[in-house]
Enzyme design. Structure first.
Site, mmCIF file in Angstrom:
data_model
loop_
_atom_site.group_PDB
_atom_site.id
_atom_site.type_symbol
_atom_site.label_atom_id
_atom_site.label_comp_id
_atom_site.label_asym_id
_atom_site.label_seq_id
_atom_site.Cartn_x
_atom_site.Cartn_y
_atom_site.Cartn_z
ATOM 1 N N CYS A 96 0.815 -1.225 0.000
ATOM 2 C CA CYS A 96 0.000 0.000 0.000
ATOM 3 C C CYS A 96 0.846 1.272 0.000
ATOM 4 O O CYS A 96 0.311 2.358 -0.210
ATOM 5 C CB CYS A 96 -0.939 -0.006 1.194
ATOM 6 S SG CYS A 96 -1.862 -1.530 1.340
ATOM 7 N N HIS A 142 -3.103 6.816 3.042
ATOM 8 C CA HIS A 142 -3.602 5.556 2.495
ATOM 9 C C HIS A 142 -4.988 5.293 3.092
ATOM 10 O O HIS A 142 -5.183 5.398 4.307
ATOM 11 C CB HIS A 142 -2.617 4.439 2.850
ATOM 12 C CG HIS A 142 -3.137 3.070 2.573
ATOM 13 N ND1 HIS A 142 -3.795 2.751 1.403
ATOM 14 C CD2 HIS A 142 -3.118 1.934 3.324
ATOM 15 C CE1 HIS A 142 -4.152 1.475 1.447
ATOM 16 N NE2 HIS A 142 -3.761 0.963 2.592
ATOM 17 N N ASN A 201 -10.299 -0.395 0.707
ATOM 18 C CA ASN A 201 -8.837 -0.273 0.675
ATOM 19 C C ASN A 201 -8.341 -0.845 -0.661
ATOM 20 O O ASN A 201 -8.426 -2.044 -0.892
ATOM 21 C CB ASN A 201 -8.267 -1.052 1.864
ATOM 22 C CG ASN A 201 -6.752 -1.054 1.902
ATOM 23 O OD1 ASN A 201 -6.093 -0.681 0.928
ATOM 24 N ND2 ASN A 201 -6.194 -1.500 3.012
#
Ligand code: UT7
Length: 314
Positions: A114, A241, A271
């Protein structure tokens, strides 16, 4: 040190949108649990015809159009992903083919989970500054996480989504800062290889990753500010993020920051790992949220464990 300027952005999500209520018909979960624990309300999953590379290509086309450039203006393509269609070739090469580029340029993927988009931006900046990668780079964050999720694990299945976003970048003389790192701990979050005998399913110790995130993100932001001689208050936007709304709330609290500076869109996408920061940036870009001179910090964390932050000036 030369900085980096974004001159065009684009994004793409799969055609299939899955709401929390739909998920609750597939497994023992609820909209109430998912939205209160994470802020996520829906996500997009690829259909069999869609994949990491189809999303990346669509985002790339749209970023080039937004920059007013053609594929042959590019000197480099870097894709941040850990869910590429193939082990090899890279998604970046698939994008190059899809864009029908007429000249050869370096194209490769990188995996920093990520944190990948920040790693890819910094990699592109260094290569452009090195003088051997042309004037413009295409930096993509793209993931097809739905292919590696375990439907038996409600603790992870409800969190992730698919998507891609791309930025066309060039060097700039504006202020810039970057922090990136990793600490080699693989147990908390990993996805085994995609081989038939060993289906690749993502596994995560959610609480451990949460603890890591609420330590790493404020640290990254403070280091970015120190490096660039900027204060948090001077930043126009902070793009973390988009893993969990509560992680961002913790960061805001820990830093005593203004929540209005922190963009959130995990309610619509879940996500999306390496695509999460550029998806958020591309929405802000489209809204005209980056007037000349505005300062934007991007900070990510992920499997590795990795972290990365950069401060861009528009
Ligand atoms: O980009 C990758 C980075 N990953 C992350 O940032 C994830 C970071 N971690 C988190 O966001 C949170 O830890 C989660 C959202 C993953 C989990 O939230 P939590 O508050 O830490 O929940 P938990 O794992 O401690 O589980 C609490 C309860 C458990 O039930 P019991 O044992 O208390 O009876 C779970 O079984 O919630 C249960 N649970 C669920 N219930 C309904 C776990 N998943 C679900 C679900 N629906 N989907």
């Amino acid at each position: 040190m030369k900085g980096l300027k974004i001159i065009g952005m684009g994004r793409s999500v799969p055609s299939q949108c899955i709401t929390n209520d739909q998920l609750s018909t597939w497994m023992d979960t609820s909209d109430e649990w998912i939205s209160s624990r994470t802020g996520i309300r829906q996500r997009y999953f690829c259909t069999p015809e869609e994949s990491c590379s189809t999303l990346a290509l669509e985002a790339a086309r749209s970023a080039l159009a937004s920059a007013g450039l053609s594929a042959d203006d590019l000197g480099l393509i870097v894709t941040a992903t850990f869910t590429a269609d193939y082990r090899t070739p890279s998604v970046a090469c698939q994008v190059q083919q899809g864009l029908q580029m007429n000249h050869p340029v370096p194209c490769f993927d990188l995996n920093a989970a990520c944190s990948g988009f920040v790693y890819a931006l910094e990699t592109a900046r260094c290569l452009l500054a090195g003088g051997n990668a042309g004037r413009y780079a295409l930096v993509i964050g793209a993931e097809c996480l739905s292919r590696i999720l375990n439907q038996q694990d409600r603790g992870t299945f409800v969190l992730f989504g698919d998507g891609a976003a791309a930025a066309v970048v060039e060097l700039s003389d504006s202020p810039y800062a970057c922090v990136w790192g990793a600490k080699g701990e693989v147990e908390q979050l990993n996805a085994p290889s995609l081989v038939p005998e060993q289906p690749g399913v993502l596994s995560m110790d959610g609480r451990a990753v949460f603890r890591f995130a609420v330590d790493a993100l404020p640290r990254c932001l403070q280091e970015l500010c120190q490096q660039s001689g900027t204060t948090l208050e001077q930043l126009n936007q902070i793009v973390c993020h988009q893993a969990n709304s509560r992680i961002i709330d913790h960061v805001v609290k820990k830093l005593g920051a203004n929540p209005a500076q922190f963009y959130k869109n995990m309610d619509r996408y879940g996500n999306t790992s390496a695509a999460s920061i550029p998806l958020a940036l591309s929405e802000l870009w489209e809204q005209g949220a980056f007037p000349a001179g505005s300062q934007v910090a991007c900070v990510g964390f992920g499997a590795g464990l990795t972290w990365g932050g950069c401060l861009l000036t528009f």
